[in-house]
Design a protein around this motif. Structure first.
Motif, PDB file in Angstrom:
ATOM      1  N   LYS A   1       2.387 -56.857  37.389  1.00 27.05           N
ATOM      2  CA  LYS A   1       2.770 -57.739  36.022  1.00 27.05           C
ATOM      3  C   LYS A   1       4.297 -57.321  36.130  1.00 27.05           C
ATOM      4  N   SER A   2       4.721 -56.442  36.767  1.00 30.16           N
ATOM      5  CA  SER A   2       5.992 -56.017  36.659  1.00 30.16           C
ATOM      6  C   SER A   2       6.791 -56.149  37.788  1.00 30.16           C
ATOM      7  N   VAL A   3       8.300 -56.155  38.059  1.00 32.58           N
ATOM      8  CA  VAL A   3       9.138 -56.108  39.160  1.00 32.58           C
ATOM      9  C   VAL A   3       9.943 -55.024  39.247  1.00 32.58           C
ATOM     10  N   ILE A   4      10.160 -54.546  40.493  1.00 33.62           N
ATOM     11  CA  ILE A   4      11.217 -53.596  40.331  1.00 33.62           C
ATOM     12  C   ILE A   4      12.389 -53.925  40.194  1.00 33.62           C
ATOM     13  N   VAL A   5      13.324 -53.088  39.504  1.00 34.43           N
ATOM     14  CA  VAL A   5      14.814 -53.494  39.204  1.00 34.43           C
ATOM     15  C   VAL A   5      15.520 -52.519  40.068  1.00 34.43           C
ATOM     16  N   THR A   6      16.402 -53.062  40.800  1.00 30.50           N
ATOM     17  CA  THR A   6      17.266 -52.415  41.825  1.00 30.50           C
ATOM     18  C   THR A   6      18.103 -51.499  40.739  1.00 30.50           C
ATOM     19  N   GLU A   7      18.872 -50.588  41.637  1.00 36.13           N
ATOM     20  CA  GLU A   7      20.024 -49.740  40.774  1.00 36.13           C
ATOM     21  C   GLU A   7      20.900 -50.820  40.339  1.00 36.13           C
ATOM     22  N   GLU A   8      21.525 -51.549  41.078  1.00 38.36           N
ATOM     23  CA  GLU A   8      22.571 -52.672  40.770  1.00 38.36           C
ATOM     24  C   GLU A   8      22.104 -53.815  39.755  1.00 38.36           C
ATOM     25  N   GLY A   9      20.890 -54.146  39.849  1.00 35.76           N
ATOM     26  CA  GLY A   9      20.028 -55.037  38.831  1.00 35.76           C
ATOM     27  C   GLY A   9      20.154 -54.187  37.478  1.00 35.76           C
ATOM     28  N   GLU A  10      19.884 -52.831  37.417  1.00 25.61           N
ATOM     29  CA  GLU A  10      19.756 -52.204  36.075  1.00 25.61           C
ATOM     30  C   GLU A  10      20.863 -52.228  35.423  1.00 25.61           C
ATOM     31  N   LYS A  11      22.011 -51.611  36.306  1.00 23.39           N
ATOM     32  CA  LYS A  11      23.535 -51.714  35.551  1.00 23.39           C
ATOM     33  C   LYS A  11      23.897 -52.906  34.974  1.00 23.39           C
ATOM     34  N   ARG A  12      23.524 -54.125  35.759  1.00 25.03           N
ATOM     35  CA  ARG A  12      24.210 -55.365  35.536  1.00 25.03           C
ATOM     36  C   ARG A  12      23.045 -55.780  34.331  1.00 25.03           C
ATOM     37  N   SER A  13      21.958 -55.591  34.255  1.00 23.41           N
ATOM     38  CA  SER A  13      21.180 -56.059  33.037  1.00 23.41           C
ATOM     39  C   SER A  13      21.521 -55.463  31.706  1.00 23.41           C
ATOM     40  N   LYS A  14      21.759 -54.164  31.776  1.00 23.17           N
ATOM     41  CA  LYS A  14      22.155 -53.588  30.455  1.00 23.17           C
ATOM     42  C   LYS A  14      23.484 -54.026  30.102  1.00 23.17           C
TER      43      LYS A  14
ATOM     44  N   ASN B   1      13.005 -65.628  41.162  1.00 21.70           N
ATOM     45  CA  ASN B   1      13.244 -65.797  42.568  1.00 21.70           C
ATOM     46  C   ASN B   1      14.869 -65.756  42.698  1.00 21.70           C
ATOM     47  N   ARG B   2      15.507 -66.257  41.915  1.00 19.55           N
ATOM     48  CA  ARG B   2      17.109 -66.363  42.005  1.00 19.55           C
ATOM     49  C   ARG B   2      17.600 -64.944  41.920  1.00 19.55           C
ATOM     50  N   LEU B   3      16.987 -64.220  40.902  1.00 20.50           N
ATOM     51  CA  LEU B   3      17.329 -62.891  40.685  1.00 20.50           C
ATOM     52  C   LEU B   3      17.142 -61.940  41.967  1.00 20.50           C
ATOM     53  N   TYR B   4      15.866 -62.241  42.552  1.00 15.62           N
ATOM     54  CA  TYR B   4      15.518 -61.473  43.779  1.00 15.62           C
ATOM     55  C   TYR B   4      16.551 -61.715  44.799  1.00 15.62           C
ATOM     56  N   GLU B   5      16.935 -63.045  44.881  1.00 15.05           N
ATOM     57  CA  GLU B   5      17.926 -63.548  46.123  1.00 15.05           C
ATOM     58  C   GLU B   5      19.325 -62.832  45.806  1.00 15.05           C
ATOM     59  N   LYS B   6      19.324 -62.645  44.786  1.00 15.77           N
ATOM     60  CA  LYS B   6      20.818 -62.067  44.584  1.00 15.77           C
ATOM     61  C   LYS B   6      21.008 -60.495  44.427  1.00 15.77           C
ATOM     62  N   GLY B   7      19.650 -59.720  44.620  1.00 11.13           N
ATOM     63  CA  GLY B   7      19.490 -58.488  44.856  1.00 11.13           C
ATOM     64  C   GLY B   7      19.631 -57.580  43.554  1.00 11.13           C
ATOM     65  N   PHE B   8      19.003 -58.399  42.595  1.00 12.06           N
ATOM     66  CA  PHE B   8      18.952 -57.504  41.285  1.00 12.06           C
ATOM     67  C   PHE B   8      17.529 -57.046  40.902  1.00 12.06           C
ATOM     68  N   ILE B   9      16.547 -57.707  41.656  1.00 10.03           N
ATOM     69  CA  ILE B   9      15.256 -57.266  41.308  1.00 10.03           C
ATOM     70  C   ILE B   9      14.368 -57.338  42.713  1.00 10.03           C
ATOM     71  N   GLY B  10      13.380 -56.518  42.990  1.00  9.86           N
ATOM     72  CA  GLY B  10      12.346 -56.622  44.040  1.00  9.86           C
ATOM     73  C   GLY B  10      11.656 -57.925  44.086  1.00  9.86           C
ATOM     74  N   ASN B  11      11.175 -58.326  45.155  1.00  7.84           N
ATOM     75  CA  ASN B  11      10.141 -59.549  45.344  1.00  7.84           C
ATOM     76  C   ASN B  11       9.391 -59.732  44.293  1.00  7.84           C
ATOM     77  N   PRO B  12       9.416 -60.733  43.413  1.00  2.74           N
ATOM     78  CA  PRO B  12       8.381 -61.014  42.326  1.00  2.74           C
ATOM     79  C   PRO B  12       7.127 -61.404  42.659  1.00  2.74           C
ATOM     80  N   LYS B  13       6.909 -61.820  43.701  1.00  2.00           N
ATOM     81  CA  LYS B  13       5.651 -62.451  44.341  1.00  2.00           C
ATOM     82  C   LYS B  13       4.822 -61.322  44.721  1.00  2.00           C
ATOM     83  N   SER B  14       4.205 -60.771  43.628  1.00  2.00           N
ATOM     84  CA  SER B  14       3.330 -59.943  44.010  1.00  2.00           C
ATOM     85  C   SER B  14       2.019 -59.944  42.871  1.00  2.00           C
ATOM     86  N   LYS B  15       1.119 -59.167  42.886  1.00  4.53           N
ATOM     87  CA  LYS B  15      -0.115 -59.465  41.960  1.00  4.53           C
ATOM     88  C   LYS B  15       0.487 -58.215  40.600  1.00  4.53           C
TER      89      LYS B  15
END
Length: 81
Positions: free
Chosen positions: A55-68, A39-53
């Motif tokens: 099993k995976s979450v969308i990683v934003t472009e910024e999130g992908e760069k920062r994650s790597k 939820n905190r990563l979602y609030e920071k804009g790194f991933i899409g909303n994790p509250k869904s059925k």
């Protein structure tokens, strides 16, 4: 328990790099971390909303760069002893 939430969020985001994959035109990662951290990563804009059925979450472009970058920083071979 008190802990450095920013540092934990960095580590969680770095670990998401290990489970990223491309599906259609999106980068996604498996949701294997706690809801609190996702939820905190979602609030920071790194991933899409994790509250869904899904099993995976969308990683934003910024999130992908920062994650790597964080994965390389914490776990890259240049850090091996």
């Amino acid at each position: 328990m008190d802990y450095d939430k920013e540092k934990v969020d960095e580590i969680v985001l770095a670990l998401l790099w290990l489970t990223t994959f491309n599906e259609k035109s999106e980068t996604r990662a498996w949701k294997g971390q706690s809801w609190e951290h996702l939820n905190r990563l979602y609030e920071k804009g790194f991933i899409g909303n994790p509250k869904s059925k899904a099993k995976s979450v969308i990683v934003t472009e910024e999130g992908e760069k920062r994650s790597k970058a964080l994965f390389d920083q914490y776990f890259g071979m240049e850090n091996a002893n």
